[in-house]
Design a protein around this motif. Structure first.
Motif, PDB file in Angstrom:
ATOM      1  N   GLU A 294      13.506  33.950 -20.541  1.00  0.00           N
ATOM      2  CA  GLU A 294      14.580  32.971 -20.664  1.00  0.00           C
ATOM      3  C   GLU A 294      15.241  33.066 -22.041  1.00  0.00           C
ATOM      4  OE1 GLU A 294      13.332  29.553 -17.427  1.00  0.00           O
ATOM      5  OE2 GLU A 294      12.430  29.500 -19.430  1.00  0.00           O
ATOM      6  N   GLN A 295      14.404  33.277 -23.079  1.00  0.00           N
ATOM      7  CA  GLN A 295      14.922  33.413 -24.436  1.00  0.00           C
ATOM      8  C   GLN A 295      15.819  34.646 -24.526  1.00  0.00           C
ATOM      9  OE1 GLN A 295      14.622  31.073 -26.767  1.00  0.00           O
ATOM     10  NE2 GLN A 295      16.123  32.347 -27.821  1.00  0.00           N
TER      11      GLN A 295
ATOM     12  N   ASP B 253      17.782  37.946 -15.301  1.00  0.00           N
ATOM     13  CA  ASP B 253      17.982  36.957 -14.238  1.00  0.00           C
ATOM     14  C   ASP B 253      17.217  37.375 -12.991  1.00  0.00           C
ATOM     15  OD1 ASP B 253      19.428  34.921 -15.301  1.00  0.00           O
ATOM     16  OD2 ASP B 253      21.395  35.775 -14.827  1.00  0.00           O
TER      17      ASP B 253
ATOM     18  N   ILE C 292      21.308  40.543 -19.236  1.00  0.00           N
ATOM     19  CA  ILE C 292      21.353  39.243 -18.566  1.00  0.00           C
ATOM     20  C   ILE C 292      21.077  39.400 -17.076  1.00  0.00           C
ATOM     21  CG2 ILE C 292      22.876  37.341 -17.902  1.00  0.00           C
ATOM     22  CD1 ILE C 292      24.246  37.706 -20.658  1.00  0.00           C
TER      23      ILE C 292
ATOM     24  N   ARG D 228      23.200  36.168 -23.931  1.00  0.00           N
ATOM     25  CA  ARG D 228      24.444  35.422 -23.696  1.00  0.00           C
ATOM     26  C   ARG D 228      25.160  35.162 -25.013  1.00  0.00           C
ATOM     27  NH1 ARG D 228      22.453  32.337 -18.942  1.00  0.00           N
ATOM     28  NH2 ARG D 228      23.165  33.728 -17.281  1.00  0.00           N
ATOM     29  N   ASN D 229      24.376  34.780 -26.044  1.00  0.00           N
ATOM     30  CA  ASN D 229      24.968  34.525 -27.363  1.00  0.00           C
ATOM     31  C   ASN D 229      25.628  35.769 -27.910  1.00  0.00           C
ATOM     32  OD1 ASN D 229      24.300  31.868 -27.459  1.00  0.00           O
ATOM     33  ND2 ASN D 229      22.364  32.186 -28.566  1.00  0.00           N
TER      34      ASN D 229
ATOM     35  N   ARG E  93       9.032  32.297 -20.632  1.00  0.00           N
ATOM     36  CA  ARG E  93       9.793  31.802 -21.788  1.00  0.00           C
ATOM     37  C   ARG E  93      10.501  32.943 -22.504  1.00  0.00           C
ATOM     38  NH1 ARG E  93       6.076  27.850 -22.439  1.00  0.00           N
ATOM     39  NH2 ARG E  93       4.704  29.158 -23.692  1.00  0.00           N
TER      40      ARG E  93
ATOM     41  N   ILE F  33      17.495  35.995 -22.190  1.00  0.00           N
ATOM     42  CA  ILE F  33      18.761  35.731 -21.505  1.00  0.00           C
ATOM     43  C   ILE F  33      19.698  34.936 -22.417  1.00  0.00           C
ATOM     44  CG2 ILE F  33      19.843  34.493 -19.576  1.00  0.00           C
ATOM     45  CD1 ILE F  33      17.382  35.195 -17.887  1.00  0.00           C
ATOM     46  N   THR F  34      19.128  33.885 -23.068  1.00  0.00           N
ATOM     47  CA  THR F  34      19.936  33.081 -23.992  1.00  0.00           C
ATOM     48  C   THR F  34      20.476  33.944 -25.127  1.00  0.00           C
ATOM     49  OG1 THR F  34      18.330  31.354 -23.535  1.00  0.00           O
ATOM     50  CG2 THR F  34      19.934  30.903 -25.260  1.00  0.00           C
ATOM     51  N   ASP F  35      19.611  34.777 -25.717  1.00  0.00           N
ATOM     52  CA  ASP F  35      20.047  35.641 -26.823  1.00  0.00           C
ATOM     53  C   ASP F  35      21.149  36.585 -26.370  1.00  0.00           C
ATOM     54  OD1 ASP F  35      18.199  34.403 -28.336  1.00  0.00           O
ATOM     55  OD2 ASP F  35      16.750  36.059 -28.397  1.00  0.00           O
TER      56      ASP F  35
END
Lengths: 227, 135
Positions: free
Chosen positions: A32-33, A135, A131, A39-40, A29, A35-37
């Motif tokens: 994944e978080q 990944d 990222i 990307r943002n 988790r 990666i999301t951060d």
């Protein structure tokens, strides 16, 4: 800690049992978080970058306009002095001072924009790196998991079938036996072929066919005499 | 994404280097396909698709099937040999020694068949090579 290091540590620490989660769900988790951060922040940084670059260009244009004006006014000032209009020359000189002040403040702004651009580009690079790295790590975790699951289902079925597949010795013996059979068969068929061949040759000889067909010195002489 | 069940259907009708493939999807949700090569029923190959690759694995033996005093020597040998073995590599999953090959999900069907047949042959050879180390 990198995922590979975590897996190493887990294995060393005795999480050897297949099926035991080597990397806990929390770590996944977090990845994944991240990666999301990333990307943002990448999206924001790109947006900011285009904005700042536009401002930088605008400021550069403004500075060159100011430089032009300064040169123009220097010309006016020298012309005024040539004409002996000291008062006008001073007025023009004051304008030049004003323009130069404006120019240097714009130059300071330009410098800050340029620095901002460098920072943003570094941020973008970093976000892209994060990222890609996360990944890759996530993939490693997922692969580890699916290999574990696969192994679990394979070993489960092995033990439930009580199949002999699970014993390397027995498999090996059967492989060897099969290879032996194969080479025995090959040898047997070679022998059979040789026998069949010999048999035929013997029959030909027995029938007196082989002698007549072979050319001997005597048969050559016979042929010559006949001419 | 490549589905192992589709692969099973294609493999069942195919032949590669004179070998045919006997496919059996494993029970459960793991999506593992057991492939038994003709003329080599002893060591089945297990195929799993992940997000990025197609993994082909054969299970050779467990650590406790090796002579305990030569385990280190055997491990060392496996590491030394890995590069030389065509398409396959030694690995351990838990206590299981395995031989595996990984393929891109974009691999052609011929590539996949070649991988399976090669892995099967390598596995038989690996077992024979490991014989002196087996308990």
């Amino acid at each position: 800690m990198s995922i590979l290091k975590k897996i190493f540590t887990a294995v060393r620490g005795g999480a050897r049992e297949v099926g035991e989660a080597i990397v806990d769900a929390n770590a996944i988790r977090i990845l994944e978080q991240e990666i999301t951060d990333a990307r943002n922040s990448l999206g924001k940084a790109r947006e900011n970058l285009t904005e700042v670059m536009a401002k930088e260009m605008q400021t550069k244009r403004e500075i060159s306009t100011l430089s032009q004006k300064i040169t123009e006014h220097e010309d006016y000032a020298s012309q005024a002095m040539e004409k002996g209009d000291e008062a006008l020359a001073i007025e023009i000189a004051q304008k030049i001072v004003e323009l130069e002040g404006e120019k240097s403040s714009k130059e300071a702004i330009l410098e800050s924009f340029t620095q901002h651009i460098t920072t943003l580009k570094a941020q973008i690079n970093q976000a892209e790196g994060t990222i890609a790295e996360n990944d890759r790590q996530l993939l490693m975790v997922k692969t580890t998991e699916s290999v574990q699951k696969a192994t679990m289902s394979v070993t489960d079925s092995m033990s439930s079938n009580n199949s002999s597949m699970s014993n390397a010795r027995e498999s090996l013996e059967r492989i060897k036996k099969r290879q032996q059979e194969r080479s025995d068969k090959a040898a047997a068929s070679a022998v059979l072929q040789a026998e069949a061949g010999n048999d035929l040759a013997a029959k030909i000889k027995a029938a007196g066919l082989s002698d007549s067909s072979s050319s001997s010195a005597e048969s050559v002489l016979e042929r010559i005499r006949a001419k | 994404m490549l589905q192992v069940r589709d692969l099973a259907i294609k493999l069942s009708d195919a032949k590669w280097e004179g070998r045919s493939f006997d496919c059996l999807p494993m029970p459960g949700e793991s999506g593992v396909l057991q492939v038994t090569l003709s003329d080599q029923e002893e060591i089945p190959i297990y195929i799993t698709a992940t997000d990025t690759q197609l993994l082909c694995i054969s299970y050779l033996f467990r650590t406790d099937e090796l002579k305990s005093e030569t385990v280190n020597e055997f491990n060392e040998l496996c590491l030394q040999l890995n590069v030389s073995i065509p398409l396959s590599a030694f690995a351990k999953v838990g206590e299981q020694y395995v031989l595996f090959g990984a393929l891109s999900l974009q691999s052609s069907f011929d590539d996949i068949m070649q991988e399976i047949v090669t892995l099967g042959e390598n596995s038989a050879e690996a077992l024979e090579a490991a014989e002196p180390y087996l308990a």
